[in-house]
Design a protein around this motif. Sequence first.
Motif, mmCIF file in Angstrom:
data_model
loop_
_atom_site.group_PDB
_atom_site.id
_atom_site.type_symbol
_atom_site.label_atom_id
_atom_site.label_comp_id
_atom_site.label_asym_id
_atom_site.label_seq_id
_atom_site.Cartn_x
_atom_site.Cartn_y
_atom_site.Cartn_z
ATOM 1 N N VAL A 142 18.599 -16.140 -14.526
ATOM 2 C CA VAL A 142 19.502 -15.308 -13.729
ATOM 3 C C VAL A 142 19.070 -13.847 -13.854
ATOM 4 C CG1 VAL A 142 21.901 -14.583 -13.401
ATOM 5 C CG2 VAL A 142 21.398 -16.930 -14.122
ATOM 6 N N TYR A 143 19.012 -13.163 -12.712
ATOM 7 C CA TYR A 143 18.731 -11.728 -12.657
ATOM 8 C C TYR A 143 19.892 -11.072 -11.922
ATOM 9 C CZ TYR A 143 13.838 -12.760 -13.907
ATOM 10 O OH TYR A 143 12.691 -13.184 -14.540
ATOM 11 N N LEU A 144 20.390 -9.975 -12.494
ATOM 12 C CA LEU A 144 21.604 -9.327 -11.967
ATOM 13 C C LEU A 144 21.386 -7.822 -11.921
ATOM 14 C CD1 LEU A 144 24.739 -9.072 -11.490
ATOM 15 C CD2 LEU A 144 24.994 -9.322 -13.967
ATOM 16 N N CYS A 145 21.684 -7.195 -10.770
ATOM 17 C CA CYS A 145 21.485 -5.744 -10.675
ATOM 18 C C CYS A 145 22.510 -5.141 -9.731
ATOM 19 C CB CYS A 145 20.072 -5.444 -10.169
ATOM 20 S SG CYS A 145 19.742 -3.672 -10.043
ATOM 21 N N GLY A 146 23.081 -4.011 -10.133
ATOM 22 C CA GLY A 146 24.035 -3.321 -9.275
ATOM 23 C C GLY A 146 24.734 -2.222 -10.046
ATOM 24 N N PRO A 147 25.828 -1.685 -9.473
ATOM 25 C CA PRO A 147 26.569 -0.642 -10.182
ATOM 26 C C PRO A 147 27.202 -1.208 -11.459
ATOM 27 C CG PRO A 147 27.622 -1.198 -8.083
ATOM 28 C CD PRO A 147 26.365 -1.996 -8.154
ATOM 29 N N PRO A 148 27.407 -0.374 -12.484
ATOM 30 C CA PRO A 148 27.869 -0.880 -13.780
ATOM 31 C C PRO A 148 29.112 -1.772 -13.728
ATOM 32 C CG PRO A 148 27.126 1.375 -14.015
ATOM 33 C CD PRO A 148 27.069 1.070 -12.545
ATOM 34 N N PRO A 149 30.175 -1.431 -12.949
ATOM 35 C CA PRO A 149 31.364 -2.311 -12.990
ATOM 36 C C PRO A 149 31.058 -3.704 -12.457
ATOM 37 C CG PRO A 149 31.868 -0.193 -11.933
ATOM 38 C CD PRO A 149 30.392 -0.260 -12.095
ATOM 39 N N MET A 150 30.205 -3.764 -11.438
ATOM 40 C CA MET A 150 29.838 -5.072 -10.870
ATOM 41 C C MET A 150 29.056 -5.884 -11.895
ATOM 42 S SD MET A 150 26.801 -6.445 -9.307
ATOM 43 C CE MET A 150 26.484 -7.843 -8.248
ATOM 44 N N VAL A 151 28.099 -5.231 -12.561
ATOM 45 C CA VAL A 151 27.282 -5.947 -13.552
ATOM 46 C C VAL A 151 28.161 -6.457 -14.689
ATOM 47 C CG1 VAL A 151 25.420 -5.676 -15.246
ATOM 48 C CG2 VAL A 151 25.163 -4.713 -12.946
ATOM 49 N N ASP A 152 29.086 -5.618 -15.153
ATOM 50 C CA ASP A 152 29.975 -6.055 -16.244
ATOM 51 C C ASP A 152 30.839 -7.226 -15.805
ATOM 52 O OD1 ASP A 152 28.947 -4.174 -17.949
ATOM 53 O OD2 ASP A 152 30.465 -2.661 -17.486
ATOM 54 N N ALA A 153 31.354 -7.158 -14.569
ATOM 55 C CA ALA A 153 32.221 -8.236 -14.082
ATOM 56 C C ALA A 153 31.437 -9.547 -13.980
ATOM 57 C CB ALA A 153 32.798 -7.856 -12.725
ATOM 58 N N ALA B 38 22.843 -9.476 -6.507
ATOM 59 C CA ALA B 38 22.634 -8.058 -6.200
ATOM 60 C C ALA B 38 23.925 -7.432 -5.724
ATOM 61 C CB ALA B 38 21.568 -7.917 -5.115
ATOM 62 N N GLY B 39 24.191 -6.206 -6.201
ATOM 63 C CA GLY B 39 25.347 -5.449 -5.737
ATOM 64 C C GLY B 39 24.871 -4.163 -5.092
ATOM 65 N N GLY B 40 25.188 -3.947 -3.807
ATOM 66 C CA GLY B 40 24.827 -2.712 -3.106
ATOM 67 C C GLY B 40 23.327 -2.494 -3.099
ATOM 68 N N THR B 41 22.908 -1.238 -3.415
ATOM 69 C CA THR B 41 21.465 -0.960 -3.425
ATOM 70 C C THR B 41 20.776 -1.609 -4.622
ATOM 71 O OG1 THR B 41 21.919 1.166 -4.466
ATOM 72 C CG2 THR B 41 21.562 1.171 -2.070
ATOM 73 N N GLY B 42 21.530 -2.313 -5.444
ATOM 74 C CA GLY B 42 20.938 -3.183 -6.472
ATOM 75 C C GLY B 42 20.086 -4.268 -5.842
ATOM 76 N N ASP C 289 0.817 -1.227 0.000
ATOM 77 C CA ASP C 289 0.000 0.000 0.000
ATOM 78 C C ASP C 289 0.847 1.271 0.000
ATOM 79 O OD1 ASP C 289 0.898 -0.075 2.536
ATOM 80 O OD2 ASP C 289 -1.038 0.297 3.505
ATOM 81 N N ALA C 290 2.152 1.156 0.279
ATOM 82 C CA ALA C 290 3.041 2.321 0.164
ATOM 83 C C ALA C 290 4.191 1.929 -0.752
ATOM 84 C CB ALA C 290 3.569 2.713 1.530
ATOM 85 N N LEU C 291 4.874 2.946 -1.297
ATOM 86 C CA LEU C 291 6.019 2.679 -2.182
ATOM 87 C C LEU C 291 7.288 2.857 -1.373
ATOM 88 C CD1 LEU C 291 4.832 4.842 -5.213
ATOM 89 C CD2 LEU C 291 4.357 2.413 -4.756
ATOM 90 N N SER C 292 8.220 1.923 -1.473
ATOM 91 C CA SER C 292 9.473 2.131 -0.759
ATOM 92 C C SER C 292 10.649 1.973 -1.713
ATOM 93 C CB SER C 292 9.586 1.200 0.446
ATOM 94 O OG SER C 292 9.642 -0.127 0.024
ATOM 95 N N PHE C 293 11.756 2.607 -1.317
ATOM 96 C CA PHE C 293 12.960 2.670 -2.152
ATOM 97 C C PHE C 293 14.185 2.553 -1.247
ATOM 98 C CE2 PHE C 293 9.520 4.987 -4.069
ATOM 99 C CZ PHE C 293 9.541 4.580 -5.399
ATOM 100 N N LEU C 294 15.245 2.006 -1.793
ATOM 101 C CA LEU C 294 16.489 1.801 -1.059
ATOM 102 C C LEU C 294 17.575 2.577 -1.793
ATOM 103 C CD1 LEU C 294 18.201 0.210 0.997
ATOM 104 C CD2 LEU C 294 18.212 -1.684 -0.632
ATOM 105 N N VAL C 295 18.272 3.483 -1.075
ATOM 106 C CA VAL C 295 19.156 4.429 -1.759
ATOM 107 C C VAL C 295 20.529 4.465 -1.099
ATOM 108 C CG1 VAL C 295 19.456 6.866 -2.367
ATOM 109 C CG2 VAL C 295 17.187 5.858 -2.360
ATOM 110 N N TYR D 52 19.550 -8.234 -16.749
ATOM 111 C CA TYR D 52 20.397 -7.412 -15.876
ATOM 112 C C TYR D 52 19.984 -5.948 -15.950
ATOM 113 C CZ TYR D 52 22.859 -6.016 -20.137
ATOM 114 O OH TYR D 52 23.150 -5.528 -21.377
ATOM 115 N N GLU D 53 20.342 -5.235 -14.884
ATOM 116 C CA GLU D 53 20.138 -3.784 -14.870
ATOM 117 C C GLU D 53 21.311 -3.120 -14.188
ATOM 118 O OE1 GLU D 53 16.936 -1.296 -15.559
ATOM 119 O OE2 GLU D 53 16.395 -1.593 -13.455
ATOM 120 N N LYS D 54 21.785 -2.041 -14.814
ATOM 121 C CA LYS D 54 22.895 -1.276 -14.241
ATOM 122 C C LYS D 54 22.355 -0.018 -13.587
ATOM 123 C CE LYS D 54 26.246 -2.676 -17.753
ATOM 124 N NZ LYS D 54 27.166 -2.210 -18.809
ATOM 125 N N PHE D 55 22.740 0.214 -12.341
ATOM 126 C CA PHE D 55 22.387 1.457 -11.658
ATOM 127 C C PHE D 55 23.386 2.532 -12.069
ATOM 128 C CE2 PHE D 55 19.898 -0.009 -7.620
ATOM 129 C CZ PHE D 55 18.886 -0.487 -8.433
#
Length: 341
Positions: free
Chosen positions: A297-308, A210-214, A161-167, A325-328
């Motif tokens: 497989v699902y992969l998300c995090g900062p670009p260098p982590m995703v590339d690695a 997941a990498g970090g807030t990914g 019922d509410a939206l939450s985010f991790l930053v 995958y998604e790059k933050f």
Amino acid sequence: MTHSIALNFEDGVTRFVEARAGETVADAAYRLGINIPLDCRDGACGTCKCRVESGSYDGGSYIEDALTDEEAASGLALACQARPKTDMVVAIPAASTACKTRPQSFETVLRRVERLSDTSLAFMLDRPAGLAFLPGQYVNLRVPGTEQRRSYSFSSAPGADALSFLVRDIPAGLMSGWLRAAQPGTAMEFTGPAGSFYLRDVTRPLLFLAGGTGLAPFMSMLGRLVETGCDHPVRLVYGVTHDADLVGLAQLDAYVAALPGFSYVTTVAAEGSTHPRRGYVTAHVEAGWLNGGEVDVYLCGPPPMVDAVRGWLAAQGVTPNAFHYEKFSPSGPAEAGRLAA
Ligand SMILES: Cc1cc2nc3c(=O)[nH]c(=O)nc-3n(C[C@H](O)[C@H](O)[C@H](O)COP(=O)(O)OP(=O)(O)OC[C@H]3O[C@@H](n4cnc5c(N)ncnc54)[C@H](O)[C@@H]3O)c2cc1C
Ligand code: FES
């Protein structure tokens, strides 16, 4: 009885339409002014071919020139013929602008900001009426008092019922700085939902990296899996750089309790960490989890982590059934991708 259809356009924009009983995907979209490319409207030309990412439907009648049996078996359908039997997610091979639509804009209110650690914040927004999204998607949020926007993935499940985010709290960051001093009740505005990094139908084991807030989009996906149940193993490897970056563990433990088959491990990369597991996420993926390729497989995090991690996966000699995958990226347009066998 209506069915919700998420239409995902090539430029990452998602629009939701409600199909009435017996209505085709194309007619439901047209009723809302969304012009999916059409020509014959009769199952003869194939112009409206689209990919059904999830949901079941009656494919209607058409000729082989418009859609072959192989194409139909692989998940392609004709928007002018397909009639939903359940909620659906449909990828439209055209940009949203070409279909005379664009991302929706929503106004909302900041509920609160929580400090999770020295390096991480969470914030919650009221859920605006009419908002729907897929677990894993993000919004483009305007930094109040500026014309700048930042992308944030929902960490809440679509049904919450509410939206939450991790930053991640970036010391010199514009949005980070605003959040540090933000007052509950402040008006906020965002466009979205957006992104092709969302949870597909689960038909085999899942491996989340997941990498970090990914971690955020995985929190949303896990929330959805708790709502729907899941018959397959779901494994998460959550890696961060410093001990202080490791957040959300109580929520992950709650998902372990609520979702049979879900397990997770954490790892910290920094020298000097006393965490029991050290190094990058790839060091903690057990060989059996790739399941000879029978894994999504699902992969998300900062670009260098995703590339690695992409490079590491390619070197394993196992091709996963699907790889999303998604790059933050710190700024600029999102980069998401899908590699499927
Ligand atoms: C699709 C997508 C989804 C995203 N989802 C999330 C999310 O859920 N949670 C989240 O925390 N972020 C997410 N991001 C990143 C987010 O959009 C912002 O870029 C980030 O929060 C920084 O914004 P800021 O205004 O605080 O800092 P900015 O004012 O943009 O940056 C200030 C300075 O810090 C640098 N910087 C920016 N990010 C980092 C970083 N990670 N590490 C080191 N330096 C950095 C910038 O290059 C700049 O020099 C996402 C990005 C994309 C593209
Ligand atoms: S518009 Fe021709 S097959 Fe659908």
